[in-house]
Design a protein around this motif. Structure first.
Motif, PDB file in Angstrom:
ATOM      1  N   TYR A 300       1.161  -1.374  23.815  1.00 41.05           N
ATOM      2  CA  TYR A 300       0.609  -1.146  25.157  1.00 41.05           C
ATOM      3  C   TYR A 300      -0.056  -2.398  25.731  1.00 41.05           C
ATOM      4  CZ  TYR A 300       1.511   3.566  23.588  1.00 41.05           C
ATOM      5  OH  TYR A 300       2.137   4.678  23.105  1.00 41.05           O
ATOM      6  N   SER A 350       5.259   5.874  26.141  1.00 44.85           N
ATOM      7  CA  SER A 350       4.996   6.114  24.729  1.00 44.85           C
ATOM      8  C   SER A 350       6.296   6.439  23.994  1.00 44.85           C
ATOM      9  CB  SER A 350       4.000   7.266  24.582  1.00 44.85           C
ATOM     10  OG  SER A 350       4.071   7.821  23.306  1.00 44.85           O
ATOM     11  N   THR A 356       4.640   8.623  18.661  1.00 41.43           N
ATOM     12  CA  THR A 356       4.698  10.051  18.325  1.00 41.43           C
ATOM     13  C   THR A 356       3.566  10.819  19.006  1.00 41.43           C
ATOM     14  OG1 THR A 356       3.251   9.740  16.428  1.00 41.43           O
ATOM     15  CG2 THR A 356       5.623   9.548  16.031  1.00 41.43           C
ATOM     16  N   GLY A 357       2.591  10.094  19.542  1.00 41.05           N
ATOM     17  CA  GLY A 357       1.425  10.745  20.155  1.00 41.05           C
ATOM     18  C   GLY A 357       0.421  11.208  19.109  1.00 41.05           C
TER      19      GLY A 357
HETATM   20  P1  ADP Z   1       1.476   7.013  20.726  1.00 41.04           P
HETATM   21  O1  ADP Z   1       2.372   7.356  19.615  1.00 41.04           O
HETATM   22  O2  ADP Z   1       1.890   7.594  22.033  1.00 41.04           O
HETATM   23  O3  ADP Z   1       1.168   5.564  20.788  1.00 41.04           O
HETATM   24  P2  ADP Z   1      -1.305   7.312  19.997  1.00 41.04           P
HETATM   25  O4  ADP Z   1      -2.042   8.496  19.503  1.00 41.04           O
HETATM   26  O5  ADP Z   1      -1.247   6.139  19.107  1.00 41.04           O
HETATM   27  O6  ADP Z   1       0.144   7.826  20.369  1.00 41.04           O
HETATM   28  O7  ADP Z   1      -1.954   6.877  21.377  1.00 41.04           O
HETATM   29  C1  ADP Z   1      -2.157   7.846  22.371  1.00 41.04           C
HETATM   30  C2  ADP Z   1      -2.055   7.234  23.750  1.00 41.04           C
HETATM   31  O8  ADP Z   1      -3.146   6.355  23.976  1.00 41.04           O
HETATM   32  C3  ADP Z   1      -0.827   6.381  23.935  1.00 41.04           C
HETATM   33  O9  ADP Z   1       0.276   7.154  24.341  1.00 41.04           O
HETATM   34  C4  ADP Z   1      -1.279   5.427  25.028  1.00 41.04           C
HETATM   35  O10 ADP Z   1      -1.090   6.037  26.283  1.00 41.04           O
HETATM   36  C5  ADP Z   1      -2.777   5.274  24.793  1.00 41.04           C
HETATM   37  N1  ADP Z   1      -3.113   4.007  24.087  1.00 41.04           N
HETATM   38  C6  ADP Z   1      -3.318   3.845  22.760  1.00 41.04           C
HETATM   39  N2  ADP Z   1      -3.640   2.575  22.472  1.00 41.04           N
HETATM   40  C7  ADP Z   1      -3.649   1.902  23.637  1.00 41.04           C
HETATM   41  C8  ADP Z   1      -3.910   0.541  24.013  1.00 41.04           C
HETATM   42  N3  ADP Z   1      -4.246  -0.377  23.114  1.00 41.04           N
HETATM   43  N4  ADP Z   1      -3.819   0.223  25.327  1.00 41.04           N
HETATM   44  C9  ADP Z   1      -3.501   1.157  26.267  1.00 41.04           C
HETATM   45  N5  ADP Z   1      -3.229   2.449  25.968  1.00 41.04           N
HETATM   46  C10 ADP Z   1      -3.308   2.825  24.678  1.00 41.04           C
END
Ligand code: ADP
Length: 393
Positions: A300, A350, A356-357
């Protein structure tokens, strides 16, 4: 001589009789007094036993988890226990009031009226709205006296709020998992059908489709791995192997593992964790935390951006670690929710990046199982910083 002697004997006999009579009287009085004292003592004992029984009943009544309410045959409240007061958020004495006046629920008031009129035993599920929002199961029955006359009614309230919440969470989770599994599966099926329909004859198209199929099967694999991890963490199946872990080395290992992904996006990974800093942690789980956070920072973060891992001692007994990127950031309203299972700020993005969320939900679980805490700060357009604290070794 005879008469005086007879008078003396008679006088003596009379005196003796009087003496014995007085003695007997005194004895009888003493016995009466003793009996009266015993009766008074027994009465006092009975009073104490009755009081004790009443106190015990009251304590039992108030210590019940269920809320209990008695109403008399006119529908006026006779007594309510502490749980009932808490369930309905009552602050004043409601004795003497009707159910409608005290609890302000028509459903309950109608149930009470029906019960007192028809004498039937009933139950209902009651949803309290507003501040004190709860879901209650109410069981009610009439109370009869020894001659079978209706004396009033008793209501027992079970709080189902927590059970309902868990049930909703479970249903939501199953719906989310099904959706997450179905999406890549239907895409794979679509590509396979197109290949079978003739696309397989064009080697270039076939290769592209097969690569896409591979990407989606990878996503399914990650999803299943993450689901298993979450389930093991939640059920307590994962026993932490706590030891002193060198934090710079742990971060360095993950940075090395992710270097090709960073390179593909021209992202620079920097390890600023000071040498010698250590935490009491499970090494594998800690690496998973670093992996999920650094992987997200790359995914991200900005193309050509910078991801920094920092660490410092915090207070006397904790270390603080930070993974910071200079990407697009997370909107304020989403910052609290990113640790929820399957929550994504941008679903499509994502999925595109193979997410995977569940990554941050796993991070939160692992950190909390170390008695640590995790949080996020982010300024949209400037970047994001994930911070977690662990007990220091
Ligand atoms: P994913 O598998 O979608 O990455 P996560 O649980 O790791 O699932 O993260 C959840 C959501 O948080 C991501 O879908 C993203 O929208 C947001 N996110 C996580 N880390 C970051 C980051 N470093 N910068 C911006 N958004 C982030």
């Amino acid at each position: 001589m005879f008469w005086p002697a007879l008078a003396i004997v008679f006088g003596l006999a009379l005196g003796a009789a009087w003496y014995y009579w007085r003695q007997h009287q005194a004895e009888a009085k003493r016995e009466l007094a003793a009996r009266e004292t015993r009766v008074a003592e027994l009465e006092e004992q009975q009073r104490l036993i009755r009081e004790q029984a009443r106190d015990q009943q009251q304590a039992l009544f108030n210590s019940m988890v269920e809320g209990v309410l008695f109403v008399d045959r006119d529908g006026r409240i006779q007594s309510a226990n502490s749980s009932l007061e808490q369930l309905f958020g009552l602050t004043t004495d409601i004795r003497g009031q009707t159910i409608l006046e005290a609890l302000r629920t028509h459903e309950l008031s109608e149930l009470a009226a029906r019960l007192l009129r028809d004498g039937t035993v009933s139950g209902l599920e009651l949803n309290l709205a507003g501040l004190n929002s709860r879901c209650l199961e109410v069981n009610a029955a009439t109370v009869l006296n020894q001659t079978g006359e209706r004396q009033g009614a008793i209501f027992v309230f079970h709080d189902l709020t927590r059970i309902k919440q868990l049930e909703n969470t479970r249903q939501e989770f199953v719906a989310n998992v099904s959706h997450e599994l179905r999406t890549p599966l239907s895409l794979i099926k679509g590509f396979v059908e197109t290949l079978l329909d003739g696309a397989k004859n064009d080697p270039e198209v076939a290769t592209r489709f097969l690569q896409t199929i591979e990407k989606h099967t990878d996503r399914l694999t990650y999803l299943i791995e993450d689901l298993l991890t979450i389930s093991r963490l939640e059920s307590g199946q994962i026993v932490l192997n706590l030891q002193s872990v060198d934090l710079r080395a742990a971060a360095g290992q993950v940075i090395a593992d992710l270097s090709s992904r960073a390179k593909a996006k021209s992202v620079t990974l920097e390890n600023h964790v000071p040498a010698g800093l250590s935490a009491r942690a499970d090494s594998d789980r800690l690496q998973q935390v670093f992996f999920n956070l650094i992987d997200n920072a790359i995914k991200y973060g900005r193309e050509g951006g910078r991801v920094e891992v920092m660490g410092a001692a915090f207070a006397d007994w904790q270390v603080e670690l930070r993974v910071t990127d200079d990407g697009a950031g997370i909107p304020p309203e989403a910052q609290e929710r990113v640790f929820e299972r399957f929550y994504r700020v941008d679903r499509a993005r994502s999925r595109d990046t193979g997410g995977t969320g569940l990554g941050l939900a796993i991070v939160k679980h692992i950190v909390q199982s170390h008695h640590g805490e995790v949080s996020v700060t982010s300024v949209p357009g400037e970047g994001t910083s994930f911070l977690f604290r662990l007990p220091e070794k």
